[in-house]
Design a protein around this motif. Structure first.
Motif, PDB file in Angstrom:
ATOM      1  N   LEU A   1       0.838  -1.201   0.000  1.00 16.71           N
ATOM      2  CA  LEU A   1       0.000   0.000   0.000  1.00 16.71           C
ATOM      3  C   LEU A   1       0.871   1.248   0.000  1.00 16.71           C
ATOM      4  O   LEU A   1       0.500   2.281  -0.552  1.00 16.71           O
ATOM      5  CB  LEU A   1      -0.907   0.007   1.232  1.00 16.71           C
ATOM      6  CG  LEU A   1      -1.853  -1.189   1.353  1.00 16.71           C
ATOM      7  CD1 LEU A   1      -2.538  -1.192   2.710  1.00 16.71           C
ATOM      8  CD2 LEU A   1      -2.872  -1.144   0.225  1.00 16.71           C
TER       9      LEU A   1
ATOM     10  N   TRP B   1      -5.736   3.091  10.616  1.00 18.15           N
ATOM     11  CA  TRP B   1      -5.577   2.448   9.315  1.00 18.15           C
ATOM     12  C   TRP B   1      -6.105   1.018   9.424  1.00 18.15           C
ATOM     13  O   TRP B   1      -5.337   0.054   9.389  1.00 18.15           O
ATOM     14  CB  TRP B   1      -4.108   2.476   8.888  1.00 18.15           C
ATOM     15  CG  TRP B   1      -3.608   3.865   8.704  1.00 18.15           C
ATOM     16  CD1 TRP B   1      -3.799   4.682   7.618  1.00 18.15           C
ATOM     17  CD2 TRP B   1      -2.858   4.644   9.649  1.00 18.15           C
ATOM     18  NE1 TRP B   1      -3.215   5.901   7.837  1.00 18.15           N
ATOM     19  CE2 TRP B   1      -2.631   5.916   9.068  1.00 18.15           C
ATOM     20  CE3 TRP B   1      -2.361   4.404  10.929  1.00 18.15           C
ATOM     21  CZ2 TRP B   1      -1.932   6.923   9.726  1.00 18.15           C
ATOM     22  CZ3 TRP B   1      -1.669   5.411  11.578  1.00 18.15           C
ATOM     23  CH2 TRP B   1      -1.458   6.643  10.983  1.00 18.15           C
TER      24      TRP B   1
ATOM     25  N   LYS C   1      -2.385  -4.965   3.115  1.00 16.49           N
ATOM     26  CA  LYS C   1      -3.654  -5.391   3.680  1.00 16.49           C
ATOM     27  C   LYS C   1      -3.391  -6.519   4.676  1.00 16.49           C
ATOM     28  O   LYS C   1      -2.571  -7.407   4.410  1.00 16.49           O
ATOM     29  CB  LYS C   1      -4.614  -5.882   2.584  1.00 16.49           C
ATOM     30  CG  LYS C   1      -5.058  -4.794   1.631  1.00 16.49           C
ATOM     31  CD  LYS C   1      -6.044  -3.877   2.317  1.00 16.49           C
ATOM     32  CE  LYS C   1      -6.591  -2.845   1.351  1.00 16.49           C
ATOM     33  NZ  LYS C   1      -7.370  -1.830   2.019  1.00 16.49           N
TER      34      LYS C   1
ATOM     35  N   GLY D   1       3.417  -1.084   4.206  1.00 14.18           N
ATOM     36  CA  GLY D   1       2.062  -1.439   4.615  1.00 14.18           C
ATOM     37  C   GLY D   1       1.396  -2.323   3.592  1.00 14.18           C
ATOM     38  O   GLY D   1       1.561  -2.118   2.388  1.00 14.18           O
TER      39      GLY D   1
ATOM     40  N   GLU E   1      -4.988  -2.910   7.888  1.00 12.89           N
ATOM     41  CA  GLU E   1      -3.614  -2.843   7.398  1.00 12.89           C
ATOM     42  C   GLU E   1      -2.643  -3.390   8.433  1.00 12.89           C
ATOM     43  O   GLU E   1      -2.878  -3.279   9.635  1.00 12.89           O
ATOM     44  CB  GLU E   1      -3.198  -1.398   7.088  1.00 12.89           C
ATOM     45  CG  GLU E   1      -3.947  -0.765   5.958  1.00 12.89           C
ATOM     46  CD  GLU E   1      -3.468   0.646   5.635  1.00 12.89           C
ATOM     47  OE1 GLU E   1      -2.366   1.048   6.116  1.00 12.89           O
ATOM     48  OE2 GLU E   1      -4.184   1.354   4.914  1.00 12.89           O
TER      49      GLU E   1
ATOM     50  N   HIS F   1       1.554  -2.954   9.133  1.00 12.94           N
ATOM     51  CA  HIS F   1       2.757  -2.237   8.740  1.00 12.94           C
ATOM     52  C   HIS F   1       3.951  -2.982   9.318  1.00 12.94           C
ATOM     53  O   HIS F   1       3.935  -3.375  10.487  1.00 12.94           O
ATOM     54  CB  HIS F   1       2.726  -0.799   9.251  1.00 12.94           C
ATOM     55  CG  HIS F   1       1.518  -0.040   8.787  1.00 12.94           C
ATOM     56  ND1 HIS F   1       1.222   1.217   9.238  1.00 12.94           N
ATOM     57  CD2 HIS F   1       0.532  -0.356   7.910  1.00 12.94           C
ATOM     58  CE1 HIS F   1       0.114   1.660   8.674  1.00 12.94           C
ATOM     59  NE2 HIS F   1      -0.327   0.706   7.858  1.00 12.94           N
TER      60      HIS F   1
END
Length: 131
Positions: free
Chosen positions: A23, A89, A48, A46, A92, A94
């Motif tokens: 992302l 977020w 999904k 990042g 997600e 990270h």
């Protein structure tokens, strides 16, 4: 098919993988990341959450609630901080790019929270001497 990426903590106990697409890949200079990692910046990728898995060491993975909305995942054996997730977020995961096995093609293309860049870093000096 998206390229698989693999990574681990410093001692190798916690191992993870993810598939793209990313992302984002960004350097973060926010005060929270700087303090949590003891560094002037942290480079994150990042993806999904559905594309992320912990492949080994789940018993050594702990989550620290670093703010009301956010958590940081680390290895209890070696202390490596690798993960970040937040209700800011949703959906997600990270991961720190430094903990992803080389070679890889993940290159930061932006700086997050650039307004929080401290004056004491080389990045800040370079930014202010360009003008």
């Amino acid at each position: 098919m998206n390229k698989p990426y693999q990574g681990s903590c410093m001692c190798g106990v916690v191992q993870f993988s993810f598939t793209g697409p990313a992302l984002f890949v960004a350097d973060c200079v926010c005060a929270s990341c700087r303090q949590a990692h003891g560094a002037s910046a942290v480079t994150w990728v990042g993806v999904k959450s559905a594309h992320f898995t912990v492949d080994a060491g789940i018993a050594s993975l702990r989550w620290y609630q670093s703010s009301q909305e956010s958590e940081r995942g680390f290895c209890t054996d070696c202390g490596t901080r690798m993960f970040f997730r937040s209700s800011k977020w949703p959906g997600e995961m990270h991961m720190t790019v430094a903990n992803i096995a080389l070679p890889h093609d993940l290159i930061a293309s932006s700086v997050s929270f650039e307004q929080e860049l401290p004056a004491w870093t080389a990045m800040s000096v370079k930014k202010h001497t360009k003008n």
